[in-house]
Write a protein that holds these residues in place. Sequence first.
Motif, PDB file in Angstrom:
ATOM      1  N   ILE A  44      11.986   3.336  31.498  1.00  0.00           N
ATOM      2  CA  ILE A  44      13.117   4.274  31.552  1.00  0.00           C
ATOM      3  C   ILE A  44      14.372   3.616  30.984  1.00  0.00           C
ATOM      4  O   ILE A  44      15.126   4.239  30.228  1.00  0.00           O
ATOM      5  CB  ILE A  44      13.340   4.756  33.005  1.00  0.00           C
ATOM      6  CG1 ILE A  44      12.168   5.634  33.439  1.00  0.00           C
ATOM      7  CG2 ILE A  44      14.656   5.510  33.138  1.00  0.00           C
ATOM      8  CD1 ILE A  44      12.158   5.982  34.913  1.00  0.00           C
ATOM      9  N   LEU A  45      14.604   2.358  31.320  1.00  0.00           N
ATOM     10  CA  LEU A  45      15.763   1.643  30.774  1.00  0.00           C
ATOM     11  C   LEU A  45      15.678   1.499  29.254  1.00  0.00           C
ATOM     12  O   LEU A  45      16.689   1.636  28.556  1.00  0.00           O
ATOM     13  CB  LEU A  45      15.899   0.272  31.422  1.00  0.00           C
ATOM     14  CG  LEU A  45      16.488   0.238  32.826  1.00  0.00           C
ATOM     15  CD1 LEU A  45      16.404  -1.162  33.404  1.00  0.00           C
ATOM     16  CD2 LEU A  45      17.925   0.727  32.815  1.00  0.00           C
ATOM     17  N   MET A  46      14.485   1.226  28.733  1.00  0.00           N
ATOM     18  CA  MET A  46      14.322   1.116  27.280  1.00  0.00           C
ATOM     19  C   MET A  46      14.602   2.447  26.596  1.00  0.00           C
ATOM     20  O   MET A  46      15.249   2.492  25.544  1.00  0.00           O
ATOM     21  CB  MET A  46      12.913   0.616  26.931  1.00  0.00           C
ATOM     22  CG  MET A  46      12.705  -0.850  27.230  1.00  0.00           C
ATOM     23  SD  MET A  46      11.109  -1.473  26.676  1.00  0.00           S
ATOM     24  CE  MET A  46      10.014  -0.780  27.896  1.00  0.00           C
ATOM     25  N   PHE A  51      18.177   5.815  23.351  1.00  0.00           N
ATOM     26  CA  PHE A  51      18.976   7.042  23.278  1.00  0.00           C
ATOM     27  C   PHE A  51      20.450   6.703  23.038  1.00  0.00           C
ATOM     28  O   PHE A  51      21.129   7.322  22.215  1.00  0.00           O
ATOM     29  CB  PHE A  51      18.807   7.863  24.556  1.00  0.00           C
ATOM     30  CG  PHE A  51      19.545   9.152  24.561  1.00  0.00           C
ATOM     31  CD1 PHE A  51      19.126  10.222  23.779  1.00  0.00           C
ATOM     32  CD2 PHE A  51      20.699   9.308  25.334  1.00  0.00           C
ATOM     33  CE1 PHE A  51      19.816  11.413  23.772  1.00  0.00           C
ATOM     34  CE2 PHE A  51      21.395  10.483  25.346  1.00  0.00           C
ATOM     35  CZ  PHE A  51      20.963  11.546  24.552  1.00  0.00           C
ATOM     36  N   SER A  52      20.963   5.707  23.731  1.00  0.00           N
ATOM     37  CA  SER A  52      22.356   5.297  23.569  1.00  0.00           C
ATOM     38  C   SER A  52      22.607   4.756  22.163  1.00  0.00           C
ATOM     39  O   SER A  52      23.642   5.052  21.546  1.00  0.00           O
ATOM     40  CB  SER A  52      22.708   4.250  24.620  1.00  0.00           C
ATOM     41  OG  SER A  52      24.036   3.831  24.492  1.00  0.00           O
ATOM     42  N   LEU A  53      21.674   3.972  21.651  1.00  0.00           N
ATOM     43  CA  LEU A  53      21.829   3.435  20.296  1.00  0.00           C
ATOM     44  C   LEU A  53      21.765   4.534  19.240  1.00  0.00           C
ATOM     45  O   LEU A  53      22.536   4.526  18.270  1.00  0.00           O
ATOM     46  CB  LEU A  53      20.769   2.369  20.028  1.00  0.00           C
ATOM     47  CG  LEU A  53      20.977   1.039  20.736  1.00  0.00           C
ATOM     48  CD1 LEU A  53      19.771   0.134  20.530  1.00  0.00           C
ATOM     49  CD2 LEU A  53      22.250   0.367  20.254  1.00  0.00           C
ATOM     50  N   VAL A  54      20.855   5.478  19.417  1.00  0.00           N
ATOM     51  CA  VAL A  54      20.753   6.587  18.456  1.00  0.00           C
ATOM     52  C   VAL A  54      22.043   7.390  18.463  1.00  0.00           C
ATOM     53  O   VAL A  54      22.566   7.779  17.396  1.00  0.00           O
ATOM     54  CB  VAL A  54      19.526   7.472  18.776  1.00  0.00           C
ATOM     55  CG1 VAL A  54      19.576   8.785  18.012  1.00  0.00           C
ATOM     56  CG2 VAL A  54      18.244   6.726  18.455  1.00  0.00           C
ATOM     57  N   GLN A  55      22.600   7.645  19.624  1.00  0.00           N
ATOM     58  CA  GLN A  55      23.858   8.388  19.707  1.00  0.00           C
ATOM     59  C   GLN A  55      25.003   7.624  19.053  1.00  0.00           C
ATOM     60  O   GLN A  55      25.903   8.222  18.475  1.00  0.00           O
ATOM     61  CB  GLN A  55      24.226   8.672  21.160  1.00  0.00           C
ATOM     62  CG  GLN A  55      23.597   9.917  21.707  1.00  0.00           C
ATOM     63  CD  GLN A  55      24.182  10.250  23.074  1.00  0.00           C
ATOM     64  OE1 GLN A  55      24.549   9.356  23.840  1.00  0.00           O
ATOM     65  NE2 GLN A  55      24.266  11.534  23.368  1.00  0.00           N
ATOM     66  N   SER A  56      24.991   6.297  19.156  1.00  0.00           N
ATOM     67  CA  SER A  56      26.082   5.521  18.563  1.00  0.00           C
ATOM     68  C   SER A  56      26.033   5.535  17.040  1.00  0.00           C
ATOM     69  O   SER A  56      27.064   5.410  16.389  1.00  0.00           O
ATOM     70  CB  SER A  56      26.052   4.088  19.072  1.00  0.00           C
ATOM     71  OG  SER A  56      24.963   3.387  18.517  1.00  0.00           O
ATOM     72  N   ILE A  80      27.462  -0.841  22.322  1.00  0.00           N
ATOM     73  CA  ILE A  80      27.538  -1.932  23.303  1.00  0.00           C
ATOM     74  C   ILE A  80      26.666  -1.617  24.512  1.00  0.00           C
ATOM     75  O   ILE A  80      25.940  -2.484  25.016  1.00  0.00           O
ATOM     76  CB  ILE A  80      29.009  -2.181  23.724  1.00  0.00           C
ATOM     77  CG1 ILE A  80      29.781  -2.768  22.548  1.00  0.00           C
ATOM     78  CG2 ILE A  80      29.080  -3.114  24.920  1.00  0.00           C
ATOM     79  CD1 ILE A  80      31.270  -2.848  22.780  1.00  0.00           C
ATOM     80  N   GLU A  81      26.705  -0.374  24.976  1.00  0.00           N
ATOM     81  CA  GLU A  81      25.868   0.013  26.123  1.00  0.00           C
ATOM     82  C   GLU A  81      24.390  -0.146  25.802  1.00  0.00           C
ATOM     83  O   GLU A  81      23.623  -0.684  26.600  1.00  0.00           O
ATOM     84  CB  GLU A  81      26.161   1.460  26.524  1.00  0.00           C
ATOM     85  CG  GLU A  81      27.477   1.672  27.201  1.00  0.00           C
ATOM     86  CD  GLU A  81      27.782   3.138  27.454  1.00  0.00           C
ATOM     87  OE1 GLU A  81      26.980   4.010  27.036  1.00  0.00           O
ATOM     88  OE2 GLU A  81      28.809   3.422  28.071  1.00  0.00           O
ATOM     89  N   GLY A  82      23.992   0.345  24.636  1.00  0.00           N
ATOM     90  CA  GLY A  82      22.584   0.235  24.235  1.00  0.00           C
ATOM     91  C   GLY A  82      22.132  -1.206  24.104  1.00  0.00           C
ATOM     92  O   GLY A  82      21.049  -1.578  24.571  1.00  0.00           O
ATOM     93  N   ASP A  83      22.984  -2.036  23.470  1.00  0.00           N
ATOM     94  CA  ASP A  83      22.646  -3.455  23.327  1.00  0.00           C
ATOM     95  C   ASP A  83      22.556  -4.147  24.689  1.00  0.00           C
ATOM     96  O   ASP A  83      21.676  -4.976  24.928  1.00  0.00           O
ATOM     97  CB  ASP A  83      23.680  -4.164  22.456  1.00  0.00           C
ATOM     98  CG  ASP A  83      23.583  -3.748  20.995  1.00  0.00           C
ATOM     99  OD1 ASP A  83      22.540  -3.181  20.594  1.00  0.00           O
ATOM    100  OD2 ASP A  83      24.555  -3.994  20.254  1.00  0.00           O
ATOM    101  N   ALA A  84      23.488  -3.811  25.581  1.00  0.00           N
ATOM    102  CA  ALA A  84      23.482  -4.433  26.913  1.00  0.00           C
ATOM    103  C   ALA A  84      22.226  -4.055  27.687  1.00  0.00           C
ATOM    104  O   ALA A  84      21.623  -4.908  28.354  1.00  0.00           O
ATOM    105  CB  ALA A  84      24.735  -4.019  27.683  1.00  0.00           C
ATOM    106  N   ILE A  85      21.826  -2.805  27.613  1.00  0.00           N
ATOM    107  CA  ILE A  85      20.614  -2.372  28.322  1.00  0.00           C
ATOM    108  C   ILE A  85      19.386  -3.064  27.741  1.00  0.00           C
ATOM    109  O   ILE A  85      18.523  -3.549  28.486  1.00  0.00           O
ATOM    110  CB  ILE A  85      20.468  -0.838  28.274  1.00  0.00           C
ATOM    111  CG1 ILE A  85      21.589  -0.166  29.068  1.00  0.00           C
ATOM    112  CG2 ILE A  85      19.124  -0.409  28.839  1.00  0.00           C
ATOM    113  CD1 ILE A  85      21.650   1.340  28.900  1.00  0.00           C
ATOM    114  N   LEU A  86      19.292  -3.150  26.420  1.00  0.00           N
ATOM    115  CA  LEU A  86      18.148  -3.838  25.798  1.00  0.00           C
ATOM    116  C   LEU A  86      18.130  -5.323  26.165  1.00  0.00           C
ATOM    117  O   LEU A  86      17.062  -5.893  26.422  1.00  0.00           O
ATOM    118  CB  LEU A  86      18.184  -3.668  24.286  1.00  0.00           C
ATOM    119  CG  LEU A  86      17.711  -2.328  23.764  1.00  0.00           C
ATOM    120  CD1 LEU A  86      17.801  -2.282  22.242  1.00  0.00           C
ATOM    121  CD2 LEU A  86      16.284  -2.043  24.198  1.00  0.00           C
ATOM    122  N   LEU A  87      19.295  -5.952  26.198  1.00  0.00           N
ATOM    123  CA  LEU A  87      19.363  -7.362  26.593  1.00  0.00           C
ATOM    124  C   LEU A  87      18.904  -7.537  28.035  1.00  0.00           C
ATOM    125  O   LEU A  87      18.166  -8.477  28.359  1.00  0.00           O
ATOM    126  CB  LEU A  87      20.789  -7.888  26.417  1.00  0.00           C
ATOM    127  CG  LEU A  87      20.998  -9.357  26.752  1.00  0.00           C
ATOM    128  CD1 LEU A  87      20.205 -10.235  25.798  1.00  0.00           C
ATOM    129  CD2 LEU A  87      22.473  -9.700  26.709  1.00  0.00           C
TER     130      LEU A  87
END
Length: 167
Positions: A44-46, A51-56, A80-87
């Motif tokens: 779910i986090l991935m 989704f966050s990266l696609v929106q950015s 930044i949100e997408g990168d932080a979640i992936l990290l």
Amino acid sequence: MGLNGTSEDIVKRREEFGQNHVPQKPKTFVELVWEALQDVTLIILMLAAIFSLVQSFYHPPTCSKRHSGKASGEAATGRIEGDAILLLVVCMVLVTAFNNWSKEKQFRSPQSHIKHDHKFTVVRGEQVIQINVSEIVVGDIAQAKYCERIKSMHLAIAELSLVESDY
């Protein structure tokens, strides 16, 4: 009492139920990473990160020039949100895989010594004999002494309480 002790019976039980040993092939670190990735929460986090990266990266074509500064700021925040979640997901997967790898390593290190060195007392053919732990089969009646460890894949213990009576 116990197994009849014939070699045919022992072979039949080993074929039917398997031997009393832990499989020797340990899982690789990559296999442990793959298992960690199967966690529903991490999936779910991935998906949220993707989704966050696609929106950015998506910029609507109807965006006017005066709102372009706001749109680029939102895109940076989404990135930044997408990168932080992936990290976070990568860190969680690596920590989980490393913990599982170290536990498996700790479990397997004494296993080879127990397999060859540890003898156990069982009842076969109404005789009490000592065998290696790896030779225990389903149906053996094991005589466990106080604080003795039994290494087996499947173990059923029946406790018998003896009560002294005055009759």
